[in-house]
Scaffold this motif. Sequence first.
Motif, PDB file in Angstrom:
ATOM      1  N   LEU A 162       5.253 -14.953   3.841  1.00 56.29           N
ATOM      2  CA  LEU A 162       5.731 -13.826   4.657  1.00 56.29           C
ATOM      3  C   LEU A 162       6.465 -12.765   3.845  1.00 56.29           C
ATOM      4  O   LEU A 162       6.629 -11.633   4.301  1.00 56.29           O
ATOM      5  CB  LEU A 162       6.635 -14.339   5.782  1.00 56.29           C
ATOM      6  N   PHE A 192       6.977  -9.038  10.142  1.00 62.14           N
ATOM      7  CA  PHE A 192       7.408 -10.342  10.665  1.00 62.14           C
ATOM      8  C   PHE A 192       8.804 -10.250  11.283  1.00 62.14           C
ATOM      9  O   PHE A 192       9.043 -10.746  12.381  1.00 62.14           O
ATOM     10  CB  PHE A 192       7.396 -11.401   9.566  1.00 62.14           C
ATOM     11  N   GLY A 202       6.348 -16.371  13.049  1.00 57.96           N
ATOM     12  CA  GLY A 202       5.733 -16.712  11.773  1.00 57.96           C
ATOM     13  C   GLY A 202       4.331 -17.277  11.961  1.00 57.96           C
ATOM     14  O   GLY A 202       3.388 -16.879  11.284  1.00 57.96           O
TER      15      GLY A 202
END
Lengths: 477, 95
Positions: free
Chosen positions: A320, A330, A344
Amino acid sequence: MNWEAVIGLEVHIQLATKTKIFSGAATAYGAAPNTQACAIDLGMPGVLPVLNEQAVRMAVKLGLALGATIAPRSVFARKNYFYPDLPKGYQISQYELPVVADGELTIELDADVSKRIGIIRAHLEEDAGKSLHEGFEQVTAIDLNRAGTPLIEVVSAPDMRSAKEAVAYMKKLHSLVRYLEISDGNMQEGSFRCDANISVRPLGEQRLGTRTEVKNVNSFRFVERAINYEIQRQIELLEDGGKVVQETRLFDTSRNETRPMRTKEEANDYRYFPDPDLLPLEIEPALIEEVRKTLPELPDAKRERFMRDYGLDAYDSTVLTASRALADYFEAVAAQCADAKLAGNWVMGELAGALNKAGLDITETPVSSEMLGVLLQRIKDNTLSGKIAKEVFEAMWNGEGGADAVIERRGLKQLTDRSALEAIIEEVIAANPNQTQQYRAGKEKLLGFFVGQVMKATKGQANPQLVNELLQEKLGG
Amino acid sequence: MSLGPSQVREIAHLARLTIDGNDIPAYAENLSRILDFVDQLGSAATEGTAPLAHPLEMPQRLRADAVDEEDQRELFQSIAPATQDGLYLVPKVIE
């Protein structure tokens, strides 16, 4: 015998300035040939180079991010060689006194294994033009738009021991320059190119073997293949009693092999000397402090924070934070739906899958972070099941509007009305007397069958937990 | 310092100069004399002296990152021996 590979990389990164490093000509990619090459870039007699302040700031920014020393005084030198896309007959680069020295970059290899790779130096230099060979008979065509584009060349220590480590290093550096917004990192357009220095030695040996240099590899996949090929070639050569010749090689992407460049090594007598057209570059501490204030949160710090604040594991945090845009996306989704784990999973699952399939970058996603955040809110408040949410995601991806609009238009709201569900469940039980009898006789696996029937009757819109609960209640009775 | 014929040939090659083989001894002698002359610098006491990159005691001035050059391709290409579709043409380079 067991062999050990020793790899060092030289990465050329095009800096995202508006103009050339020594002239006011534009650097925009894709312009008509030679329309962005001015008298200075062409090396016309009587012109003088003047250094671009932005290029210096970007070099300082990178140096700070690499934990390196920023030289208070550095010097530009001429690197002399003849090639038609180098109009002056020399490239302005830095040799003895580079602007950045002695830094490091940490790479993640497995979930909990990281390794520190030393950075020997990084220096500013100008790019050459482009030679076009294909489509021309007996001649080579030259486009000098790229001549004079600012580059920073980052030279690593020979600290890598496998192609995998080299690729991890390259990816980390690529991610870093994009975080710092000093380069677009576009590998297809040549903004991020790599030369690999490779040698092998018997495991345990301290002295370095003779190295070869594989030039101009411009994708992560090709770097991996080129290095693996070269390691294998050198090992086989040595095991057959041969010797590695120090030379420059090219990676042939169609045949997956490296081969020597035809130009002889004598061409590498570059006769560097300080460029009399340029005075020494002095960088004041005040400028360094000014640049330091513009540093964003760097990938390593962000990764640590994601693990700490969001409770994500090392792998997810690494994925991420691979790019700043993805990390920002995110975080926006996680904030909106107040569930980092769910955010996520969706960003790395549905969204990444759809982007990958469409060949899009996160910055080009048709589903904004807000849209995905609202969708996940609808899972959290039981309006949607996870399965139906995927349908809504697909509709949003195809431009059918936000989650609420799609749910409304398609009538996808999850059935959570207890009495309505009870009625449907009673119908299902009545329609399947055999299964009901078997279930009551102890064949509890049949619960799945009943759940399926209820889902079918409600077109998948029934709340799964509620269905389970009610079914057990009714069937048990 | 004395240069031999092979070094003269290599220097000529690096500079992309064609030289007449008969002139090599003369070049060797002249170049050697230039090197000997410069070699006198070796006797100067330089201990503790930082290398000088430029005779002017000034730092490099920087320019703002703003486009101030216009496209003058036509003018520049008017003196080029060969062009096509805006590209300069040169004898084939093989790599």
